[in-house]
Design an enzyme around this catalytic site. Structure first.
Site, PDB file in Angstrom:
ATOM      1  N   ASP A 138       4.342   0.788  11.901  1.00 20.48           N
ATOM      2  CA  ASP A 138       3.159   0.106  11.356  1.00 20.48           C
ATOM      3  C   ASP A 138       3.086  -1.364  11.781  1.00 20.48           C
ATOM      4  O   ASP A 138       2.110  -2.058  11.459  1.00 20.48           O
ATOM      5  CB  ASP A 138       3.140   0.196   9.820  1.00 20.48           C
ATOM      6  CG  ASP A 138       2.928   1.621   9.333  1.00 20.48           C
ATOM      7  OD1 ASP A 138       2.611   2.501  10.150  1.00 20.48           O
ATOM      8  OD2 ASP A 138       3.086   1.853   8.110  1.00 20.48           O
ATOM      9  N   ARG A 198      -8.655  -0.510   4.281  1.00 22.65           N
ATOM     10  CA  ARG A 198      -7.723   0.477   3.728  1.00 22.65           C
ATOM     11  C   ARG A 198      -6.391  -0.176   3.383  1.00 22.65           C
ATOM     12  O   ARG A 198      -5.734   0.243   2.436  1.00 22.65           O
ATOM     13  CB  ARG A 198      -7.426   1.569   4.776  1.00 22.65           C
ATOM     14  CG  ARG A 198      -8.434   2.676   4.884  1.00 22.65           C
ATOM     15  CD  ARG A 198      -7.878   3.765   5.783  1.00 22.65           C
ATOM     16  NE  ARG A 198      -6.536   4.114   5.363  1.00 22.65           N
ATOM     17  CZ  ARG A 198      -5.545   4.483   6.181  1.00 22.65           C
ATOM     18  NH1 ARG A 198      -5.746   4.590   7.476  1.00 22.65           N
ATOM     19  NH2 ARG A 198      -4.360   4.792   5.716  1.00 22.65           N
ATOM     20  N   LYS A 222       0.838  -1.207   0.000  1.00 23.17           N
ATOM     21  CA  LYS A 222       0.000   0.000   0.000  1.00 23.17           C
ATOM     22  C   LYS A 222       0.869   1.252   0.000  1.00 23.17           C
ATOM     23  O   LYS A 222       0.631   2.183  -0.770  1.00 23.17           O
ATOM     24  CB  LYS A 222      -0.898   0.007   1.250  1.00 23.17           C
ATOM     25  CG  LYS A 222      -1.465   1.385   1.597  1.00 23.17           C
ATOM     26  CD  LYS A 222      -2.368   1.360   2.800  1.00 23.17           C
ATOM     27  CE  LYS A 222      -1.762   1.674   4.135  1.00 23.17           C
ATOM     28  NZ  LYS A 222      -1.326   3.039   4.409  1.00 23.17           N
ATOM     29  N   ASN A 223       1.864   1.279   0.872  1.00 26.20           N
ATOM     30  CA  ASN A 223       2.644   2.509   1.048  1.00 26.20           C
ATOM     31  C   ASN A 223       3.616   2.776  -0.091  1.00 26.20           C
ATOM     32  O   ASN A 223       4.225   3.849  -0.145  1.00 26.20           O
ATOM     33  CB  ASN A 223       3.369   2.496   2.394  1.00 26.20           C
ATOM     34  CG  ASN A 223       2.383   2.689   3.539  1.00 26.20           C
ATOM     35  OD1 ASN A 223       1.216   2.985   3.316  1.00 26.20           O
ATOM     36  ND2 ASN A 223       2.866   2.509   4.757  1.00 26.20           N
ATOM     37  N   ARG A 248       0.088  14.615  12.948  1.00 28.49           N
ATOM     38  CA  ARG A 248       0.632  14.407  11.614  1.00 28.49           C
ATOM     39  C   ARG A 248       0.654  15.681  10.757  1.00 28.49           C
ATOM     40  O   ARG A 248      -0.027  15.768   9.734  1.00 28.49           O
ATOM     41  CB  ARG A 248      -0.133  13.279  10.899  1.00 28.49           C
ATOM     42  CG  ARG A 248      -0.148  12.002  11.706  1.00 28.49           C
ATOM     43  CD  ARG A 248      -0.775  10.850  10.999  1.00 28.49           C
ATOM     44  NE  ARG A 248       0.051  10.339   9.899  1.00 28.49           N
ATOM     45  CZ  ARG A 248      -0.278   9.287   9.148  1.00 28.49           C
ATOM     46  NH1 ARG A 248      -1.422   8.668   9.356  1.00 28.49           N
ATOM     47  NH2 ARG A 248       0.516   8.877   8.199  1.00 28.49           N
ATOM     48  N   CYS A 287      -5.240  12.834  12.735  1.00 30.50           N
ATOM     49  CA  CYS A 287      -5.954  11.573  12.591  1.00 30.50           C
ATOM     50  C   CYS A 287      -5.766  10.786  13.876  1.00 30.50           C
ATOM     51  O   CYS A 287      -5.095  11.248  14.796  1.00 30.50           O
ATOM     52  CB  CYS A 287      -5.488  10.795  11.378  1.00 30.50           C
ATOM     53  SG  CYS A 287      -3.907  10.018  11.591  1.00 30.50           S
TER      54      CYS A 287
HETATM   55  C1  LIG Z   1       1.133   6.232   3.053  1.00 33.34           C
HETATM   56  C2  LIG Z   1       2.321   5.988   3.881  1.00 33.34           C
HETATM   57  O1  LIG Z   1       3.402   5.693   3.386  1.00 33.34           O
HETATM   58  N1  LIG Z   1       2.166   6.042   5.203  1.00 33.34           N
HETATM   59  C3  LIG Z   1       3.276   5.757   6.068  1.00 33.34           C
HETATM   60  C4  LIG Z   1       4.116   7.002   6.233  1.00 33.34           C
HETATM   61  O2  LIG Z   1       3.271   8.022   6.753  1.00 33.34           O
HETATM   62  P1  LIG Z   1       3.772   9.535   6.721  1.00 33.34           P
HETATM   63  O3  LIG Z   1       4.547   9.765   5.487  1.00 33.34           O
HETATM   64  O4  LIG Z   1       2.575  10.373   6.985  1.00 33.34           O
HETATM   65  O5  LIG Z   1       4.719   9.574   7.995  1.00 33.34           O
HETATM   66  P2  LIG Z   1       6.023  10.465   8.222  1.00 33.34           P
HETATM   67  O6  LIG Z   1       7.218   9.595   8.039  1.00 33.34           O
HETATM   68  O7  LIG Z   1       5.912  11.690   7.402  1.00 33.34           O
HETATM   69  O8  LIG Z   1       5.877  10.840   9.753  1.00 33.34           O
HETATM   70  C5  LIG Z   1       6.909  10.626  10.683  1.00 33.34           C
HETATM   71  C6  LIG Z   1       6.810  11.637  11.793  1.00 33.34           C
HETATM   72  O9  LIG Z   1       7.127  12.918  11.271  1.00 33.34           O
HETATM   73  C7  LIG Z   1       6.135  13.849  11.596  1.00 33.34           C
HETATM   74  N2  LIG Z   1       6.032  14.829  10.488  1.00 33.34           N
HETATM   75  C8  LIG Z   1       5.872  14.376   9.224  1.00 33.34           C
HETATM   76  C9  LIG Z   1       5.756  15.261   8.170  1.00 33.34           C
HETATM   77  C10 LIG Z   1       5.830  16.635   8.444  1.00 33.34           C
HETATM   78  O10 LIG Z   1       5.724  17.485   7.553  1.00 33.34           O
HETATM   79  N3  LIG Z   1       6.003  17.050   9.725  1.00 33.34           N
HETATM   80  C11 LIG Z   1       6.111  16.173  10.762  1.00 33.34           C
HETATM   81  O11 LIG Z   1       6.274  16.581  11.913  1.00 33.34           O
HETATM   82  C12 LIG Z   1       4.874  13.001  11.761  1.00 33.34           C
HETATM   83  O12 LIG Z   1       3.883  13.648  12.531  1.00 33.34           O
HETATM   84  C13 LIG Z   1       5.425  11.778  12.430  1.00 33.34           C
HETATM   85  O13 LIG Z   1       5.568  12.002  13.799  1.00 33.34           O
HETATM   86  O14 LIG Z   1       5.203   6.741   7.117  1.00 33.34           O
HETATM   87  C14 LIG Z   1       4.783   6.375   8.454  1.00 33.34           C
HETATM   88  C15 LIG Z   1       6.039   6.197   9.284  1.00 33.34           C
HETATM   89  O15 LIG Z   1       6.758   5.105   8.850  1.00 33.34           O
HETATM   90  C16 LIG Z   1       3.914   5.127   8.397  1.00 33.34           C
HETATM   91  O16 LIG Z   1       3.399   4.877   9.672  1.00 33.34           O
HETATM   92  C17 LIG Z   1       2.760   5.286   7.422  1.00 33.34           C
HETATM   93  O17 LIG Z   1       2.123   4.048   7.221  1.00 33.34           O
HETATM   94  C1  LIG Z   2      -0.535   4.794   9.233  1.00 30.68           C
HETATM   95  C2  LIG Z   2      -0.710   4.097   8.123  1.00 30.68           C
HETATM   96  O1  LIG Z   2      -1.093   4.607   6.921  1.00 30.68           O
HETATM   97  P1  LIG Z   2      -1.395   6.119   6.490  1.00 30.68           P
HETATM   98  O2  LIG Z   2      -0.105   6.870   6.548  1.00 30.68           O
HETATM   99  O3  LIG Z   2      -1.881   5.959   5.086  1.00 30.68           O
HETATM  100  O4  LIG Z   2      -2.429   6.644   7.449  1.00 30.68           O
HETATM  101  C3  LIG Z   2      -0.441   2.636   8.054  1.00 30.68           C
HETATM  102  O5  LIG Z   2      -0.336   2.117   6.936  1.00 30.68           O
HETATM  103  O6  LIG Z   2      -0.336   1.993   9.110  1.00 30.68           O
END
Ligand SMILES: CC(=O)N[C@H]1[C@@H](OP(=O)(O)OP(=O)(O)OC[C@H]2O[C@@H](n3ccc(=O)[nH]c3=O)[C@H](O)[C@@H]2O)O[C@H](CO)[C@@H](O)[C@@H]1O
Ligand SMILES: C=C(OP(=O)(O)O)C(=O)O
Length: 419
Positions: free
Chosen positions: A306, A398, A22-23, A122, A117
């Site tokens: 995850d 999802r 998915k990711n 996030r 969420c």
């Molecule tokens: C669709 C997808 O691939 N989702 C994955 C992606 O989510 P996602 O890409 O949203 O997660 P991030 O790696 O960006 O988040 C990591 C941390 O950085 C923080 N943060 C992130 C962006 C930002 O602009 N500012 C900030 O502070 C977030 O709140 C969190 O605490 O990586 C996460 C961490 O491995 C996984 O749990 C999710 O399943």
């Molecule tokens: C947190 C997850 O996904 P998303 O970043 O799409 O919410 C997940 O795959 O566990």
């Protein structure tokens, strides 16, 4: 709304075909916005999130065809509309991944702010700051990100203060079409980012440092179409490894490779699960008893956030105690009260939880507010005495394709009750 009913106590044994990740699928679908030529993704999973991303890309004006039987997604044509509306973004935060490609290719994008969420606030500040460094003008108003750039985005040196998977992906895609060189420093190294980089390279992008935390991207004027096979879903595979292990079983996770698990392999082995690479995939086999193991979630190659909820379900019936520390998301213990209702002994405080293993869990009606929490309750239900009903399964859909069918095929007593 559908529910999943599990009657616990059956040992799982057999083979499970692991789907495309998915990711990886979600950012890969966004690459369709970087070119007018056809991008074809194979090994595509039939997941609710993939359908949502398909709707979003189609709404931007591309032709999107998802052949779920053939596991193939076709993205073709040019974007004619540049807004990602709240209704789609609120369903799936990964919608933010259209921002970089739209801005790089068309110079404009209007994307709803995703908002918080269940697992945490996030924010998307790192995505926005990076694009600003590349010359974009960004305004936030009425819950939307309004982004524009005069001419093309410009290469920049972007140092992430914190590792972010999504920000790395958004900026990688944007940099592929920017003018000049972009450096992404302290970039995320998740296998899904490597998959995205390899796909972009096959579209004509010039990227160095793939697989490392320092990506150098030499922007090109245009990208062309490609066909790319999505890598296997390490989180789906890890989930089934825990599911098999909690029942004392043995599963062949078809198509999976050990390196994709990162630190999860070591933690599962320490817990008493043999993990072996075979020609057709990874064999996960519980040897004897389960042992309590401490884990801390970290960016790849650390233990994946995850996988935290699923591992906690396993630890709930292990011998001894386990300390589980969540460092990525501030509110990712929603499964704790539900596991506790099933008889688990867990004390969560701040970002850590102490799990004291119990000999047996007992089935109960439970509900979860996020994807991995939901599946952790299924794992617990597989080992629990009696019946567990997991409510509100739309979270599950999802990220898991027909999870009940895959588990039933290896011996679980599990069914979906249509709502
Ligand atoms: C669709 C997808 O691939 N989702 C994955 C992606 O989510 P996602 O890409 O949203 O997660 P991030 O790696 O960006 O988040 C990591 C941390 O950085 C923080 N943060 C992130 C962006 C930002 O602009 N500012 C900030 O502070 C977030 O709140 C969190 O605490 O990586 C996460 C961490 O491995 C996984 O749990 C999710 O399943
Ligand atoms: C947190 C997850 O996904 P998303 O970043 O799409 O919410 C997940 O795959 O566990």
């Amino acid at each position: 709304m559908d529910r999943i009913r599990i009657r616990g106590g059956r040992r799982l044994e057999g083979r499970i075909a692991i789907g495309g990740a998915k990711n990886a699928a979600l950012p890969l679908m966004a690459t369709g916005l970087l070119t007018e030529q056809a991008v074809v993704l194979t090994n595509a999973p039939a997941l609710a999130d993939v359908a949502t991303m398909g709707h979003l890309i189609a709404q931007h004006g591309l032709t999107v065809e998802h052949d779920t039987e053939g596991r193939r997604i076709l993205l073709d044509g040019a974007a004619s509309q540049f807004e990602a509306p709240y209704d789609l973004v609120r369903k799936m935060r990964a919608s933010i991944l259209v921002l970089g490609p739209l801005l790089a290719r068309y110079g404009q994008a209007r994307v709803s702010l995703p908002g918080g969420c269940a697992i945490g606030t996030r924010p998307v500040d790192l995505h926005l700051k990076g694009l600003e460094q590349m010359g974009a003008r960004i305004d936030l108003a009425a819950g939307y990100i309004d982004a524009k750039v005069e001419g093309r985005l410009k290469g920049a040196r972007i140092l992430f203060p914190q590792v972010s998977v999504g920000a790395t992906e958004n900026l990688l895609m944007a940099a592929a079409l920017a003018e000049g060189t972009t450096q992404l420093v302290n970039a995320a190294r998740e296998p899904e980012i490597t998959d995205l980089a390899n796909c972009l390279i096959s579209m004509g992008a010039r990227i160095e440092g793939v697989g490392s935390d320092r990506l150098t991207i030499e922007g090109v004027d245009s990208l062309h179409g490609t066909t790319h096979a999505i890598l296997p879903d390490r989180i789906e595979a890890g989930t089934f490894a825990c599911a098999g292990a909690i029942t004392g079983g043995e599963l062949l996770l078809e198509g999976m490779t050990l390196e994709l698990f990162g630190a999860c392999t070591r933690s599962l082995r320490e817990a008493g699960v043999e993990m072996e690479q075979e020609a057709e995939g990874v064999r996960a086999r519980r040897l004897n008893g389960l042992h309590g193991v401490d884990v801390m979630t970290e960016p790849f190659p650390g233990f994946a956030t995850d996988m935290q909820a699923q591992f906690m379900a396993l630890m709930a019936v292990a011998e001894g105690a386990s300390m589980i520390t969540e460092t990525i998301f501030e509110n990712r213990f929603m499964h704790v009260p539900e596991l506790t209702r099933m008889g688990a002994r867990i004390n969560a405080h701040g970002s850590s939880a102490i799990v004291r293993g119990v000999p047996r869990l007992s089935g109960a009606p439970v509900m979860a507010t996020d994807l991995r929490a939901s599946v952790s309750l299924i794992i617990a239900g597989l080992a629990a005495e009696g019946e567990t009903v997991v409510n509100r399964v739309y979270h599950l859909d999802r990220g898991y394709e027909r999870v009940e069918r895959k588990l039933a095929a290896v011996g679980a007593d599990i069914e979906r009750i249509p709502g």
